[in-house]
Design an enzyme around this catalytic site. Structure first.
Site, PDB file in Angstrom:
ATOM      1  CB  SER A 170      23.844 -42.414  54.030  1.00 30.39           C
ATOM      2  OG  SER A 170      23.935 -42.072  55.408  1.00 30.39           O
ATOM      3  CB  SER A 225      23.377 -37.448  53.949  1.00 31.52           C
ATOM      4  OG  SER A 225      23.702 -38.592  54.731  1.00 31.52           O
ATOM      5  CB  SER A 240      25.313 -45.743  52.294  1.00 29.86           C
ATOM      6  OG  SER A 240      26.001 -45.706  53.533  1.00 29.86           O
ATOM      7  CE  LYS A 256      27.455 -43.947  56.521  1.00 35.44           C
ATOM      8  NZ  LYS A 256      26.640 -43.434  55.397  1.00 35.44           N
TER       9      LYS A 256
END
Length: 270
Positions: A91, A89, A229, A146
């Site tokens: 994010s 993705s 996100s 992250k």
């Protein structure tokens, strides 16, 4: 149904190892005895093809002997050293692109047992600014990536698209407006602790405001694509036991099966 590759790898390594050991301890001697008896009855004049047939291992023993060393090496490397992941993705844009293949250091935060993920040898603690892979707390079968923003004991505030750590705003410098004539996205250089990295802010997205006290043994994480996100602002903290490792390099970019892999995309991750 979620596919637990780690469990399957451990199980396959165990099964092939036991099968190889069983053949070595139980059936190898039996084959030797059968061969010896056949040679004695033939006065030692057995043809080579007959000898080969008598001493030939069963298919499962031959398969296990071939596969166990390979599986064992993969298990050790994947569980304790380095594991590859693909970014699914956006994010973490602009730091990580969709289709990036990354390498994750599995031992940086301590050696953990495969499947159980329990730490057996503690090493380093995550630092502010680290890019980490972890098991999503709401579904541990899914891996997320992250950036660490808040450490245990920190007070994190997010206001007007700026991060405040224990009351101190984390510096942002505007690098570009994208596209220049009608900006939809703002590219910033942000500094978290000693780590400088780039982030995206969506011009049209509303500013989310919140404040969080990070508990002991847990971490507050956010994506670099701040307005796109799903991170700690929405579902909470990442417990230490759910950490998988520290992302340290992109080794290839391959967005789809029908595209050509780009091995020139190799770079370190800030």
């Amino acid at each position: 149904m979620n596919f637990d590759f780690a469990f399957v790898l451990v199980l396959a390594t165990f099964v092939t190892g036991v099968a190889w050991l069983a053949d070595t301890l139980l059936f190898a001697e039996e084959r030797k005895d059968v061969l010896l008896a056949a040679e004695q009855s033939a006065d030692g004049q057995l043809p080579e093809d007959v000898k080969e047939k008598i001493t030939r291992k069963s298919w499962w023993a031959d398969f296990s002997q071939s596969m166990f060393p390979v599986l064992a090496v993969v298990l050790v490397v994947r569980s304790f050293l380095v594991e590859p992941f693909q970014i699914p993705s956006g994010s973490m844009l602009p730091t990580l692109q969709i289709g990036d293949f990354i390498l994750v250091n599995k031992y940086h935060y301590g050696l953990r047992l495969p499947v159980l993920n329990s730490k057996v040898v503690p090493l380093n603690d995550p630092e502010r600014g680290d890019v980490v892979v972890f098991k999503y707390p709401n579904d541990p079968a899914v891996n997320y990536i992250k950036r660490v923003v808040g450490l245990p004991g920190d007070m994190i505030r997010y206001q007007d698209k700026i991060i405040y750590v224990n009351g101190e705003p984390q510096m942002q410098d505007l690098l570009a407006k994208l596209p220049p004539r009608s900006p939809q996205t703002l590219l910033y250089n942000e500094k978290l602790g000693e780590v400088a990295h780039e982030i995206y802010n969506d011009v049209q997205a509303p500013s989310r405001t919140g404040e969080w006290a990070v508990p002991e043994g847990q971490y507050f994480v956010m994506g670099d694509n701040r307005d796109n996100s799903n991170d700690s602002r929405y579902w909470g903290f990442v417990p230490d036991e759910m950490l998988v490792g520290k992302a340290f390099a992109v080794w290839m970019h391959w967005p789809s099966f029908f595209s050509i892999p780009d091995v020139t995309a190799m770079r370190s991750i800030n």
